[in-house]
Design an enzyme around this catalytic site. Structure first.
Site, short mmCIF file in Angstrom:
data_model
loop_
_atom_site.label_atom_id
_atom_site.label_comp_id
_atom_site.label_asym_id
_atom_site.label_seq_id
_atom_site.Cartn_x
_atom_site.Cartn_y
_atom_site.Cartn_z
N CYS A 15 47.46 90.40 8.48
CA CYS A 15 47.54 89.24 9.51
C CYS A 15 47.62 90.07 10.95
O CYS A 15 47.34 89.20 12.01
CB CYS A 15 48.65 88.16 9.67
N LYS A 18 44.59 89.53 13.12
CA LYS A 18 44.32 88.37 13.75
C LYS A 18 44.09 88.38 15.03
O LYS A 18 44.78 89.11 16.00
CB LYS A 18 45.51 87.57 13.41
N ASP A 68 42.59 81.14 5.47
CA ASP A 68 43.04 82.56 5.80
C ASP A 68 42.39 83.55 5.19
O ASP A 68 42.55 83.56 4.02
CB ASP A 68 44.44 82.55 5.74
N HIS A 140 32.61 81.95 -2.08
CA HIS A 140 31.51 82.42 -1.42
C HIS A 140 31.78 84.00 -1.39
O HIS A 140 32.87 84.41 -0.98
CB HIS A 140 31.11 81.91 0.13
#
Ligand code: CO
Length: 339
Positions: A15, A18, A68, A140
């Protein structure tokens, strides 16, 4: 043959890759208020910096949705998959929702890493989704320069039971449900300086579901909740403070930290994302404590715990039910007072 070190292929740690709070706000500026982002049934949208979107589907029920994805935080493919699953679901738990379905996303550098490794990553993801009772309905995958993995998740909640970050009141007590230090440790993993036992503890924390912390929110009358991820404890707490119109007093001695994290911080394990966090929160924190305290509060967490505000008389029961720590309380000021 040496074992593949997945974190070698990642420019940032989990994270911590981010975008920062102010970058995000600039980025979203031009689409705020766009007709596509508004609807009479939309209960929580882009405007509030909440963990997930909430959309009423009638009969007192709402869909709660989030996505996420991130690059490797650990070297073990299976653990990375588990952590990605727990991290994605955490946004649903932080809103008091129950996970229903998930879509998987994978980007893979096909010329650098074998597909068998990607299969191990996905096996970890499935393990977590099964544990959470969340059905993976599709996904995907693309060829990409960096391994990237995660989920778009959909949960369901009673419309009147959704917990946002905007309902906290002065006097409420703050509970944190996982220890800090994860960004420091994942940075140390990437540099190859993290001791095995510290890595093991961090992986255990990151792969732990926030399911009980989430389902107990309503039971104990939580007024606000969020999960602690890329913006660090301070960043997510400040989001809660500004959404709720309150300030916070944090007692640093009570903030749980994974053993060994402070030593690694002293050795320079400090993520780029955490540095950006510190820059953006520093002006909002009043403290006389050494810089290491601020750094821990700004440390970018991957799949961190829930940060929950509850009425003072109910906080201890919630903390006991979920195994959390009382770290401070909310005030009628603004910003964070750290002592
Ligand atoms: Co979140």
């Amino acid at each position: 043959m040496t074992e593949t070190r997945l974190t070698k292929y990642s420019h940032g740690a989990g994270c911590a890759c981010k975008l920062g709070p102010s970058e995000l706000s600039d980025l979203l500026g031009p689409i705020r208020g766009h007709p596509a982002t508004t609807h009479p049934s939309l209960e929580v949208g882009l405007d509030t910096g909440d963990d997930a979107g909430v959309f009423s589907i009638g009969e007192g029920r709402s869909l709660v949705q989030s996505v996420d994805i991130f690059t490797p935080v650990v070297d073990s493919p299976r653990d990375w998959g588990r952590i990605a699953g727990a991290n994605a679901l955490s946004d649903l738990y932080a809103m008091g929702a129950e996970p229903l379905t998930a879509l998987q996303f994978l980007a893979w550098p096909r010329d650098q890493l074998p597909f068998a490794t990607a299969s191990d990553v996905m096996a970890g993801g499935m393990e977590l989704m099964e544990a959470a009772g969340c059905t993976v309905v599709g996904g995907h995958s693309i060829d990409g320069p960096e391994p990237t993995y995660g989920f778009a998740v959909t949960g369901i909640a009673p419309s009147d039971g959704v917990v946002t970050n905007a309902g906290a009141k002065p006097g409420d007590v703050l509970i944190l449900t996982k220890p800090l230090g994860i960004g420091i440790i994942t940075t140390a993993i990437k540099r190859g300086i993290a001791p095995d036992d510290v890595v093991k503890t961090a992986i255990g924390a990151m792969a732990a579901l926030n399911d009980v912390a989430g389902s107990e929110l309503r039971v104990h009358g939580a007024t606000a909740a969020t999960d602690v991820t890329g913006f660090g404890l301070a960043g997510h707490l400040l989001e809660m403070c500004s959404a709720s119109g309150v300030g916070a007093e944090i007692d640093f001695d009570r903030v749980p930290v994974i053993e060994g994290a402070l030593e690694l911080l002293e050795r320079g394990a400090w993520a780029g994302g955490s540095q950006r966090n510190l820059k953006s929160v520093r002006g909002s924190i009043k403290t006389d404590l050494p810089d290491a305290a601020m750094r821990l509060l700004a440390d970018a967490q991957t799949s961190g715990g829930l940060l929950v505000a509850l009425p003072a008389e109910r906080a201890a029961a919630y903390a006991a039910a979920v195994g959390g720590w009382e770290i401070g309380r909310l005030s009628d000021g603004d910003g964070i007072a750290l002592s």
